[in-house]
Design a protein around this motif. Structure first.
Motif, mmCIF file in Angstrom:
data_model
loop_
_atom_site.group_PDB
_atom_site.id
_atom_site.type_symbol
_atom_site.label_atom_id
_atom_site.label_comp_id
_atom_site.label_asym_id
_atom_site.label_seq_id
_atom_site.Cartn_x
_atom_site.Cartn_y
_atom_site.Cartn_z
ATOM 1 N N HIS B 197 0.845 -1.190 0.000
ATOM 2 C CA HIS B 197 0.000 0.000 0.000
ATOM 3 C C HIS B 197 0.887 1.250 0.000
ATOM 4 O O HIS B 197 1.561 1.526 0.988
ATOM 5 C CB HIS B 197 -0.937 0.000 1.209
ATOM 6 C CG HIS B 197 -1.977 -1.059 1.119
ATOM 7 N ND1 HIS B 197 -3.028 -0.984 0.240
ATOM 8 C CD2 HIS B 197 -2.107 -2.233 1.768
ATOM 9 C CE1 HIS B 197 -3.784 -2.066 0.361
ATOM 10 N NE2 HIS B 197 -3.235 -2.845 1.272
ATOM 11 N N PRO B 213 3.115 5.158 4.746
ATOM 12 C CA PRO B 213 2.213 4.358 5.596
ATOM 13 C C PRO B 213 2.872 3.798 6.855
ATOM 14 O O PRO B 213 2.214 3.662 7.884
ATOM 15 C CB PRO B 213 1.744 3.236 4.664
ATOM 16 C CG PRO B 213 2.753 3.166 3.580
ATOM 17 C CD PRO B 213 3.325 4.529 3.431
ATOM 18 N N CYS B 245 0.436 0.297 7.635
ATOM 19 C CA CYS B 245 0.052 0.438 6.213
ATOM 20 C C CYS B 245 -1.131 1.385 5.974
ATOM 21 O O CYS B 245 -1.787 1.277 4.942
ATOM 22 C CB CYS B 245 -0.273 -0.887 5.553
ATOM 23 S SG CYS B 245 0.498 -2.320 6.240
ATOM 24 N N ASN B 246 -1.440 2.257 6.902
ATOM 25 C CA ASN B 246 -2.572 3.160 6.688
ATOM 26 C C ASN B 246 -2.130 4.620 6.722
ATOM 27 O O ASN B 246 -1.210 4.954 7.441
ATOM 28 C CB ASN B 246 -3.643 2.923 7.760
ATOM 29 C CG ASN B 246 -4.550 1.763 7.397
ATOM 30 O OD1 ASN B 246 -4.879 1.569 6.240
ATOM 31 N ND2 ASN B 246 -4.941 1.001 8.393
ATOM 32 N N SER B 248 -4.314 3.561 3.419
ATOM 33 C CA SER B 248 -3.957 2.745 2.255
ATOM 34 C C SER B 248 -4.170 3.508 0.952
ATOM 35 O O SER B 248 -3.449 3.287 -0.021
ATOM 36 C CB SER B 248 -4.796 1.473 2.239
ATOM 37 O OG SER B 248 -4.494 0.695 3.358
ATOM 38 N N TYR B 249 -5.200 4.360 0.921
ATOM 39 C CA TYR B 249 -5.473 5.164 -0.276
ATOM 40 C C TYR B 249 -5.807 6.591 0.132
ATOM 41 O O TYR B 249 -6.396 6.804 1.195
ATOM 42 C CB TYR B 249 -6.664 4.587 -1.064
ATOM 43 C CG TYR B 249 -6.438 3.201 -1.602
ATOM 44 C CD1 TYR B 249 -5.685 2.993 -2.755
ATOM 45 C CD2 TYR B 249 -6.982 2.098 -0.960
ATOM 46 C CE1 TYR B 249 -5.477 1.713 -3.241
ATOM 47 C CE2 TYR B 249 -6.775 0.805 -1.446
ATOM 48 C CZ TYR B 249 -6.021 0.628 -2.582
ATOM 49 O OH TYR B 249 -5.813 -0.648 -3.071
ATOM 50 N N GLU B 262 -8.802 3.337 4.890
ATOM 51 C CA GLU B 262 -7.939 2.493 5.720
ATOM 52 C C GLU B 262 -8.332 1.029 5.647
ATOM 53 O O GLU B 262 -9.509 0.713 5.453
ATOM 54 C CB GLU B 262 -8.034 2.930 7.190
ATOM 55 C CG GLU B 262 -7.411 4.274 7.458
ATOM 56 C CD GLU B 262 -7.750 4.766 8.854
ATOM 57 O OE1 GLU B 262 -7.333 4.138 9.829
ATOM 58 O OE2 GLU B 262 -8.453 5.789 8.951
ATOM 59 N N LYS B 263 -7.369 0.156 5.853
ATOM 60 C CA LYS B 263 -7.642 -1.280 5.922
ATOM 61 C C LYS B 263 -7.675 -1.731 7.386
ATOM 62 O O LYS B 263 -7.369 -0.966 8.277
ATOM 63 C CB LYS B 263 -6.587 -2.065 5.158
ATOM 64 C CG LYS B 263 -5.201 -2.064 5.773
ATOM 65 C CD LYS B 263 -4.291 -2.943 4.940
ATOM 66 C CE LYS B 263 -3.302 -3.663 5.813
ATOM 67 N NZ LYS B 263 -2.531 -4.687 5.184
#
Lengths: 189, 320
Positions: B197, B213, B245-246, B248-249, B262-263
């Motif tokens: 990500h 991230p 990892c956030n 993510s987008y 976020e994931k």
């Protein structure tokens, strides 16, 4: 002149042949057993849904299922979803911040901002709490495997009987682990 | 048969039913799902105060027979990248155009004139609005994994998660430069990418914002790769970014406000230009049982479009 056999010679020959056939049979049977494919139980990490039954349903206590770590997949994160409780107070090794109920994950500083996580298998009970945290927030590098130095390889695995996702399956004994990174999820290709 | 016998039979039947029910309750048959005593519980963070939620879901577009990869938008259309295809859709989900790509793509950027740059694992392709291939870049060196593409001042910026860097191309897809985000004291380690990500976006003021991230920061870089500023903090509460990892987008609303996805604790939020949380577009309750961060895009009137990978659908969120 034609050679004749008496009864004694006939019985002797029969005994010899019978012994030979018996020996060959025993040898063949032993060879068959020695070369036959042996099977052991293993967890498919891509099917596992972290239900917690590996910890509670194994005939062994603590369970033969342990968390293992695929280091090649790990992000070595400071904020590790498998190590730290959701809503942790501080990002450190204090017990109140740890997700694992038995403190079986050891956190080691590598270099800023990377940390390495090791599983202490003597403490791990295979509850998969860290696996769920790692899969949700990280790369899923923490996952469960049946440790064959502990598993008694029951004819019917007590965990497989209750596994809701059919994640426990038999694998050949010569390749007994399904460690992430060394095989891929064939259902997701 | 007298009444007494009927009563005895009924009592026996009730007793038998009670035994069956209790035996089933105590049994551990595979179909039963007792509560997991070791469950990873984030339910405290799943519900968000109603006053903080600014959008409501108005439409869903189901994606059938294909695996969705990414989504983008311009002022008028939605661009859906699937396994081997690029589809141009109206906001109502009607297909305008479809291009076969041959290879599996990873990300895309849509220009206002409907021309599109598509990122593959280690190269880019530039398509006209009619679907004609205009340019193709050379393949990037080993380990390249392009995860996001954006444009600013006639330059194309590509996030390379495989090498923790941003690669710069011109509009003819000729290589220009690379930067790793290590230019400032506070960004000494550059981009920290625990997973694949690695997103970026350019706002209406031509500012390049790149997600770091591993540090939970959204960082602003100049066109030449100089670090300017950053904002963000890790937190399970809506103000910050949860897990690793956030976000993510990221993408932008037309006035420059940030939209993040976020994931893990799946949620979409809007932040002011200063990085202060403004509202929640979709709380984790809208993505129940999902774990993957939805890819996001925006349309005019602050409409947020989310590509829900877990449900395989495009979900449209409009302001309340």
């Amino acid at each position: 002149m034609k050679k004749t056999h008496n009864r004694r010679e006939f019985i002797r020959s029969c005994s010899r042949y019978s012994l030979g056939i018996a020996l060959a049979g025993v040898t063949g049977y032993a060879l068959k057993d020695a070369t036959a494919l042996q099977w052991v139980w293993q967890v498919d990490p891509f099917k596992c849904t972290y239900c917690g039954r590996c910890a509670t349903h194994c005939v062994l206590n603590p369970s033969a299922v342990k968390c293992v770590h695929a280091y090649a997949l790990c992000g070595y994160c400071d904020l590790c979803g498998g190590y730290l409780k959701p809503g942790h107070i501080d990002r450190d090794t204090a017990a109140e911040n740890q997700l694992c109920p038995t403190a079986a994950i050891e956190r080691k500083f590598i270099e800023e901002p990377y940390y390495e996580y090791r599983i202490n298998e003597d403490l791990c009970i295979g509850c998969a709490k860290c696996v769920e945290g790692c899969s949700a927030f990280g790369n899923g590098s923490l996952h469960l495997q049946i440790r064959h130095n502990l598993c008694v390889n029951c004819n019917e695995c007590a965990i497989a009987r209750v596994c809701p996702s059919d994640a426990i399956k038999r694998v050949p004994a010569y390749d007994p682990y399904l460690v992430k990174g060394s095989f891929s999820d064939d259902t997701n290709t | 048969m007298n009444k007494r016998w009927i009563h005895i039979i009924l009592l026996l039947a009730v007793g038998l039913i009670a035994v069956i029910v209790i035996a089933d309750y105590l049994s551990t048959r595979p179909g039963k799902r007792p509560p997991n005593p070791f469950a990873f519980d984030v339910s405290d963070y799943e519900s968000v105060e109603e006053s903080l939620i600014s959008h409501r879901e108005t439409r869903q577009i189901r994606i059938t027979d294909t695996k969705a990869v990414h989504i983008a938008s311009n002022e008028n259309n939605i661009f859906l990248l699937t396994a081997g295809y690029l589809q141009t859709l109206t906001p109502r989900g009607e297909e305008i155009n479809s291009i076969s790509l041959g290879q599996a793509a990873t990300s895309l950027f849509a220009f206002p004139d409907n021309s599109v740059i598509i990122a593959f694992e280690n190269y880019l392709e530039y398509y006209s609005a009619e679907g004609n291939l205009l340019h193709r870049s050379d393949s990037a060196p080993d380990n390249a994994l392009f995860t996001a593409v954006s444009t600013m001042e006639n330059r194309i910026y590509v996030a390379d998660a495989g090498n923790n860097q941003v690669v710069v191309y011109d509009l003819a897809l000729k290589y220009l430069d690379t930067f790793k985000g290590e230019s400032g004291v506070s960004t000494l380690h550059g981009f920290i990418l625990p997973s694949r990500h690695f997103d970026m976006a350019v706002n209406a003021d031509n500012e390049l914002w790149i997600v770091n991230p591993g540090l939970h920061y959204i960082q602003n870089y100049a066109a030449d790769g100089r670090f300017r500023r950053q904002w963000g903090k890790p937190s399970f509460t809506p103000e910050g970014f949860s897990g690793c990892c956030n976000p993510s987008y990221i993408t932008f609303l037309h006035d420059g406000r940030f939209v993040t996805s976020e994931k893990g604790l799946v949620r979409i939020k809007i932040y002011k230009e200063s990085g202060i949380l403004e509202s929640v577009v979709a709380s984790p309750e809208a993505f129940k049982n999902g774990l993957k961060a939805p890819a996001i895009a925006t349309l005019e009137n602050d409409i947020v479009v989310a590509l829900d990978f877990d449900r395989s659908m495009i979900r449209i969120f409009e302001p309340k």
